[in-house]
Design a protein around this motif. Structure first.
Motif, PDB file in Angstrom:
ATOM      1  N   HIS A  58      46.196  14.404  39.772  1.00  0.00           N
ATOM      2  CA  HIS A  58      47.271  13.407  39.726  1.00  0.00           C
ATOM      3  C   HIS A  58      48.543  13.930  40.388  1.00  0.00           C
ATOM      4  O   HIS A  58      49.642  13.450  40.086  1.00  0.00           O
ATOM      5  CB  HIS A  58      47.531  12.997  38.275  1.00  0.00           C
ATOM      6  CG  HIS A  58      46.418  12.162  37.722  1.00  0.00           C
ATOM      7  ND1 HIS A  58      46.437  10.795  37.706  1.00  0.00           N
ATOM      8  CD2 HIS A  58      45.212  12.540  37.213  1.00  0.00           C
ATOM      9  CE1 HIS A  58      45.300  10.358  37.189  1.00  0.00           C
ATOM     10  NE2 HIS A  58      44.541  11.395  36.881  1.00  0.00           N
ATOM     11  N   CYS A 107      51.627   9.048  42.334  1.00  0.00           N
ATOM     12  CA  CYS A 107      50.317   9.637  42.054  1.00  0.00           C
ATOM     13  C   CYS A 107      49.265   9.004  42.961  1.00  0.00           C
ATOM     14  O   CYS A 107      49.166   7.786  43.039  1.00  0.00           O
ATOM     15  CB  CYS A 107      49.957   9.404  40.589  1.00  0.00           C
ATOM     16  SG  CYS A 107      48.292   9.957  40.189  1.00  0.00           S
ATOM     17  N   CYS A 153      46.521   7.329  40.445  1.00  0.00           N
ATOM     18  CA  CYS A 153      46.965   6.134  39.731  1.00  0.00           C
ATOM     19  C   CYS A 153      47.454   5.054  40.697  1.00  0.00           C
ATOM     20  O   CYS A 153      47.487   3.888  40.332  1.00  0.00           O
ATOM     21  CB  CYS A 153      48.086   6.474  38.758  1.00  0.00           C
ATOM     22  SG  CYS A 153      47.538   7.504  37.385  1.00  0.00           S
ATOM     23  N   CYS A 160      52.955   7.997  36.916  1.00  0.00           N
ATOM     24  CA  CYS A 160      51.629   8.473  36.536  1.00  0.00           C
ATOM     25  C   CYS A 160      51.574   8.693  35.023  1.00  0.00           C
ATOM     26  O   CYS A 160      52.356   9.458  34.456  1.00  0.00           O
ATOM     27  CB  CYS A 160      51.330   9.770  37.274  1.00  0.00           C
ATOM     28  SG  CYS A 160      49.779  10.528  36.768  1.00  0.00           S
TER      29      CYS A 160
HETATM   30 ZN   LIG Z   1      48.142   9.659  37.974  1.00  0.00          ZN
END
Ligand SMILES: [Zn+2]
Length: 110
Positions: free
Chosen positions: A54, A62, A65, A76
């Motif tokens: 991440h 991120c 995400c 994130c």
């Molecule tokens: Zn993330």
């Protein structure tokens, strides 16, 4: 098949976490010392690997995400949880203040 595998992985990971929780809460001193020697390094390694997945891009987003367009602006959740659980909410407010916190305090009204 993917759902069965995902469920088995999920159950195995939560089962291991439950076991470690029980050992930390109910184990004798020898078990707790062994737990600290072996499991803390494994857990921090797992946490680092998760955070690496991440890692934010050059815009602070991120990559994992932000895979869906509607989530690109959201922070994130993995990093938010890591910060909350490892550093603490109160430190976050002082370490990462909003831009208004840079203003000098207003004089007291008399
Ligand atoms: Zn993330």
């Amino acid at each position: 098949m993917d759902e069965v595998l995902s469920s088995a992985l999920r159950d195995a990971v939560f089962g291991r976490l439950d076991y470690l929780d029980r050992l930390a809460e109910e184990g004798d001193q020898h078990s707790k010392a062994a737990l600290a020697d072996s499991e803390i390094v494994r857990l921090t390694g797992a946490f680092r690997a998760l955070l690496a997945d991440h890692e934010p891009d050059e815009h602070g987003r991120c990559r994992s995400c932000a895979a869906t367009p509607w989530r690109r602006r959201a922070r994130c959740t993995v990093w938010k949880a890591a910060y909350r659980d490892l550093v603490g909410d109160t430190v976050q407010r002082t370490a990462a203040p909003g831009r208004h916190s840079l203003r000098p305090p207003r004089p007291a009204v008399t």
